[in-house]
Scaffold this active site. Structure first.
Site, PDB file in Angstrom:
ATOM      1  N   GLU A   1       0.650  -1.317   0.164  1.00 58.42           N
ATOM      2  CA  GLU A   1      -0.180   0.180  -0.446  1.00 58.42           C
ATOM      3  C   GLU A   1       0.856   0.981  -0.639  1.00 58.42           C
ATOM      4  O   GLU A   1       0.377   2.666  -1.151  1.00 58.42           O
ATOM      5  CB  GLU A   1      -0.574   0.104   1.195  1.00 58.42           C
ATOM      6  CG  GLU A   1      -2.007  -1.300   1.231  1.00 58.42           C
ATOM      7  CD  GLU A   1      -1.558  -2.612   2.247  1.00 58.42           C
ATOM      8  OE1 GLU A   1      -2.133  -2.785   3.130  1.00 58.42           O
ATOM      9  OE2 GLU A   1      -0.081  -2.472   2.010  1.00 58.42           O
TER      10      GLU A   1
ATOM     11  N   CYS B   1      -2.865  -3.753   6.739  1.00 50.43           N
ATOM     12  CA  CYS B   1      -2.307  -3.749   8.346  1.00 50.43           C
ATOM     13  C   CYS B   1      -3.047  -3.514   9.620  1.00 50.43           C
ATOM     14  O   CYS B   1      -3.221  -1.911   8.750  1.00 50.43           O
ATOM     15  CB  CYS B   1      -0.979  -4.340   8.156  1.00 50.43           C
ATOM     16  SG  CYS B   1      -0.328  -2.471   7.706  1.00 50.43           S
TER      17      CYS B   1
END
Length: 376
Positions: A68, A91
């Protein structure tokens, strides 16, 4: 993300299309991201002229930065109002850097499409919760099965506390994997062998027994142009440390790590000689005179390994099957017979253990390929 609003069917098809691309992207660093999975992220926006990819990212070698972060850095301000396709739930836990879920929010991402769920208790459901609390539209489980297959090593290690084990065997047309005393026997052709090299490139380790190491003197490396540096660690089950210092495995230890799983009673002088050559050792427990495989796999997981490719021989393959430690079975079959003096395979396409489902069939020239998996 601006642009015309699609109906539900068209949007679902578009989501599957870009998620499939993210899954393909995630393979780029498979086997190279340490204890983290190799995740793919694609950022897409539509300003009225159709969807356009403005950022891509894959978990970096070593496990950081995450996918990301890489994709957001590439997209820059174009991420604001866009959709992020992520192959694993972002996460949610703080380390030295903020969670990826927060990074997506701070970048102004309007919509997140996720595939596989993360079993890590620090993440599971929490990443999506952060996104939803910030007003981000979240769609879960798009191509989740396909994404989970790609990161099966990480998921297995998280859930079972051991690496995913893939058993790979090459069988002759009469079900043999070699010939006693003949060393390496060519069973499949060049195309199939190249596919094996690719499997090795995406694994954390290759494992063989000392019998195979002595009989075949293999190098167990990746021999594909441009991927030579993707050779994974090699592991030899060698309780009594019989591996010669002159073997190809030892001679290549300066380029590719080599681990020997040996017992406490092994000759300390042999161990010292191999250690001087750069060989690493894993102290193993024994059961009925053989290496205790469940305990060994726990040790490999502790070393950060999430995927192990078991390549032989027949005794080792049978042991992993009997211990119910195999998660994936890959069988190559060549067109020629070996004969009565051949070494029988412990398994074939007609005798796959219960609990496995067939995933795919392929052909590589004259050779056939079949793969079975066991769901987590």
């Amino acid at each position: 993300m601006a642009g015309p609003r699609l109906d539900e069917t068209a949007q679902a098809a578009l989501d599957r299309r870009f998620m499939a691309a993210a899954i393909r992207l995630s393979r780029r660093n498979a086997g190279r991201t340490s204890t983290n999975p190799s995740v793919g992220t694609i950022i897409v926006r539509d300003d009225g002229a159709g969807p356009m990819i403005v950022g891509t990212g894959v978990t970096a070698v070593g496990g950081r930065p995450h996918a990301e972060t890489e994709a957001l850095a590439e997209a820059g301000e174009l991420a604001r109002g866009a959709t992020a396709y992520v192959t694993l739930e972002p996460c949610a836990h703080h380390g030295r850097t903020p969670p990826c879920a927060n990074a997506l929010v701070n970048a102004g991402i309007a919509r997140v499409v996720g595939a596989a769920s993360d079993p890590d208790p620090r993440v599971s459901g929490k990443g999506y919760a952060i996104l939803r609390a910030a007003g981000v539209d979240v769609v879960e489980k798009v191509l989740a099965t396909e994404a989970a297959e790609q990161m099966a090593g990480y998921l297995t290690r998280s859930l079972k506390k051991r690496p995913e084990v893939t058993l790979k065997l090459a069988l002759s047309s009469d079900g043999k994997i070699g010939r006693k005393g003949a060393g390496q026997v060519a069973i499949t052709g060049e195309i199939a062998r190249r596919d094996v090299y690719l499997m090795r490139a995406e694994a954390d380790a290759i494992l063989v027994g000392i019998g195979t190491a002595l009989e075949d003197d293999p190098a167990l490396t990746v021999r594909l142009p441009g991927l030579e540096n993707r050779s994974p660690a090699r592991i030899v089950l060698d309780r009594q440390i019989r591996l010669p210092e002159t073997s190809k495995l030892v001679s290549g230890v300066d380029r590719v790590p080599l681990y020997i799983a040996s017992c406490l009673e092994a000759d300390p002088h042999r161990r010292a000689a191999l250690e001087r050559s750069g060989v690493r050792f894993i102290g193993t427990e024994t059961h009925d005179g053989v290496v205790a495989l469940p305990e060994l796999l726990e040790d490999l997981a502790a070393l950060g390994m999430a995927s192990v490719l078991v390549e032989g021989g027949a005794k080792v393959a049978k042991a992993f099957l009997e211990e119910d430690l195999v998660d994936r079975i890959v069988l190559f079959q060549g067109p020629d017979a070996i004969g009565e003096d051949g070494i029988a395979s412990p398994i074939d396409a007609d005798h796959i253990p219960a609990g496995f489902r067939k995933l795919r069939d392929m052909r590589f020239g004259e050779d056939s390929y079949a793969e079975w998996v066991r769901d987590l």
